[in-house]
Design a protein around this motif. Structure first.
Motif: not given
Length: 83
Positions: A8-14, A45-46, A48-49, A52
Motif C-alpha cells: 500500500t503506497y503510504p499517503q505521506l509518501a504520495k 517513507l516507503l 515499512k509498506a 509489510e
C-alpha cells in the motif's frame, strides 16, 4: 512466487511525491515463507509498506534432489506515482 501482496503506497509518501525502489534481503524457508527480512536500501517513507507486503509473500519451496531447502534472495519493490 505463488502469493504476492502489493504494498500500500503510504499517503505521506504520495503527498510528498516520493517514489523509488526498496531493496530487501530475505530467506525463503523450506516451507516457502519469508524469513529474516531486512532492508538493504530505499526511501525511509516507503520501507515499512514494502516490509509489510513482502512478509506476506509465499513461494513454492526450492528443491535440491527432491528435498526442500532454504535460499537467500533479494527482493526489489518499486513504488511509482501515477500522475
Amino acid at each position: 512466487l505463488i502469493h504476492r501482496v502489493q504494498p500500500t503506497y503510504p499517503q505521506l509518501a504520495k503527498t510528498a511525491g516520493i517514489q523509488g525502489t526498496v531493496v530487501l534481503r530475505a530467506v525463503i524457508s523450506k516451507e516457502g515463507t519469508i524469513e529474516n527480512l531486512t532492508v538493504q536500501s530505499g526511501p525511509p517513507l516507503l520501507v515499512k509498506a514494502a516490509l509489510e507486503a513482502v512478509a506476506q509473500w509465499r513461494y513454492r519451496p526450492y528443491l535440491l534432489n527432491g528435498d526442500p531447502f532454504e535460499v537467500e534472495t533479494q527482493v526489489t519493490v518499486n513504488f511509482v506515482l501515477n500522475r
